[in-house]
Motif scaffolding. Structure first.
Motif, PDB file in Angstrom:
ATOM      1  N   HIS A  73       0.896  -0.966  -0.157  1.00 58.35           N
ATOM      2  CA  HIS A  73       0.021   0.040  -0.106  1.00 58.35           C
ATOM      3  C   HIS A  73       0.899   1.239  -0.034  1.00 58.35           C
ATOM      4  O   HIS A  73       1.529   1.486   0.863  1.00 58.35           O
ATOM      5  CB  HIS A  73      -0.866  -0.255   1.186  1.00 58.35           C
ATOM      6  N   PRO A  74       1.030   1.962  -1.116  1.00 61.87           N
ATOM      7  CA  PRO A  74       1.986   3.018  -1.381  1.00 61.87           C
ATOM      8  C   PRO A  74       1.710   4.200  -0.170  1.00 61.87           C
ATOM      9  O   PRO A  74       0.617   4.564   0.166  1.00 61.87           O
ATOM     10  CB  PRO A  74       1.711   3.451  -2.481  1.00 61.87           C
ATOM     11  N   ASP A  75       2.754   4.795   0.224  1.00 61.47           N
ATOM     12  CA  ASP A  75       2.690   6.105   0.842  1.00 61.47           C
ATOM     13  C   ASP A  75       2.385   7.289   0.095  1.00 61.47           C
ATOM     14  O   ASP A  75       2.590   7.063  -1.247  1.00 61.47           O
ATOM     15  CB  ASP A  75       3.962   6.193   1.514  1.00 61.47           C
ATOM     16  N   PRO A  76       1.457   8.034   0.466  1.00 60.58           N
ATOM     17  CA  PRO A  76       0.971   9.136  -0.379  1.00 60.58           C
ATOM     18  C   PRO A  76       2.290   9.738  -1.154  1.00 60.58           C
ATOM     19  O   PRO A  76       2.039  10.367  -2.201  1.00 60.58           O
ATOM     20  CB  PRO A  76       0.130  10.056   0.497  1.00 60.58           C
ATOM     21  N   ARG A  77       3.315   9.840  -0.237  1.00 63.65           N
ATOM     22  CA  ARG A  77       4.460  10.575  -1.034  1.00 63.65           C
ATOM     23  C   ARG A  77       5.130   9.821  -2.174  1.00 63.65           C
ATOM     24  O   ARG A  77       5.926  10.242  -2.944  1.00 63.65           O
ATOM     25  CB  ARG A  77       5.695  10.744   0.044  1.00 63.65           C
ATOM     26  N   GLU A  78       4.715   8.336  -2.301  1.00 63.53           N
ATOM     27  CA  GLU A  78       5.031   7.774  -3.312  1.00 63.53           C
ATOM     28  C   GLU A  78       3.890   7.456  -4.445  1.00 63.53           C
ATOM     29  O   GLU A  78       4.047   6.981  -5.702  1.00 63.53           O
ATOM     30  CB  GLU A  78       5.289   6.246  -2.999  1.00 63.53           C
ATOM     31  N   ALA A  79       3.052   8.371  -4.413  1.00 64.06           N
ATOM     32  CA  ALA A  79       1.851   8.277  -5.308  1.00 64.06           C
ATOM     33  C   ALA A  79       2.241   8.638  -6.991  1.00 64.06           C
ATOM     34  O   ALA A  79       1.724   7.845  -7.778  1.00 64.06           O
ATOM     35  CB  ALA A  79       0.606   9.163  -4.939  1.00 64.06           C
ATOM     36  N   ASP A  80       3.360   9.480  -6.922  1.00 65.12           N
ATOM     37  CA  ASP A  80       3.738   9.891  -8.516  1.00 65.12           C
ATOM     38  C   ASP A  80       4.458   8.797  -8.921  1.00 65.12           C
ATOM     39  O   ASP A  80       4.178   8.389 -10.120  1.00 65.12           O
ATOM     40  CB  ASP A  80       4.791  11.124  -8.336  1.00 65.12           C
ATOM     41  N   ALA A  81       5.096   7.773  -8.198  1.00 65.73           N
ATOM     42  CA  ALA A  81       5.876   6.682  -8.832  1.00 65.73           C
ATOM     43  C   ALA A  81       4.908   5.519  -8.653  1.00 65.73           C
ATOM     44  O   ALA A  81       5.033   4.720  -9.742  1.00 65.73           O
ATOM     45  CB  ALA A  81       7.196   6.635  -8.229  1.00 65.73           C
TER      46      ALA A  81
END
Length: 217
Positions: A73-81
């Motif tokens: 489950h991605p961290d919101p800070r990883e959303a772009d990637a």
């Protein structure tokens, strides 16, 4: 504090639906359930939370094991990637080698938080990984062992318990009953048929053991 949760329709499951209904909660228990006017009259000092749509029992996530141990489950800070949806299959396997214990634990916590946003209060398990067991226990969710619970994932893993095609009785943890634990979900839909059609993504609030743990803003 005693709280009354009210909505245009309460769907207890296993009992008749209550139009303009309410559920009174004290601590982690349901202390009354019925028509709004009757519940409020019996508890005149209670705080009242008024919701749109329907109140149901909290949902049971059949594929909790998949979602917490075989998805990232991605961290919101990883959303772009990485996007904002659970990663599984090859995408998950590529990340496994890069994940330390801290990153893995963060994924599990975010997965649990996302489940709460879908009205989930119970997880079909068993979780043998100590870190996952600890995270589930701290979340307040109930781990349940269900005979015949699906163990094979068909299609993509989903945070929405209704995706598997279950009706409301097949998707909830059990009926709402006076004296039972106050695990509730609220959905912004007009009735049970609309809920099953629209899915748990219409959740506006989740109450876990009497605590409001999710409220859509």
């Amino acid at each position: 504090m005693l709280t009354v949760h009210a909505a245009p329709l309460v769907l207890p499951v296993g009992a008749a639906a209550v139009a303009q209904g309410a559920v009174a909660v004290e601590g982690d228990r349901i202390v009354a359930l019925g028509p709004y006017d009757e519940v409020v009259a019996a508890h005149p000092t209670a705080r009242v939370r008024t919701w749109p749509g329907v109140i149901t029992p909290g949902l049971r996530q059949w594929h909790g094991l998949w979602l917490l141990t075989r998805c990232y489950h991605p961290d919101p800070r990883e959303a772009d990637a990485l996007g904002d949806q659970p990663l599984w299959g090859e995408a998950f396997e590529r990340l496994v080698g890069e994940m330390d214990a801290t990153r893995r634990a963060g994924s599990v916590r975010r997965g649990l938080q996302q489940m709460l946003r879908y009205g989930t209060t119970h997880l079909a398990g068993r979780f043998h990984d100590p870190a996952v067991r600890t995270a589930v226990a701290r979340s307040g969710m109930t781990e349940v062992s269900v005979v015949g619970a699906p163990g094979i994932l068909v299609g993509e893993p989903s945070l929405d318990p209704f995706v598997e095609g279950y009706d409301l009785p097949g998707s909830v943890h059990g009926p709402l009953t006076v004296g039972g634990r106050a695990d509730l979900a609220v959905f912004d839909v007009p009735d049970e048929a609309a809920l099953c059609a629209a899915g748990a993504g219409r959740c506006v609030a989740t109450v876990l053991g009497g605590r409001l743990v999710h409220r859509r803003r």
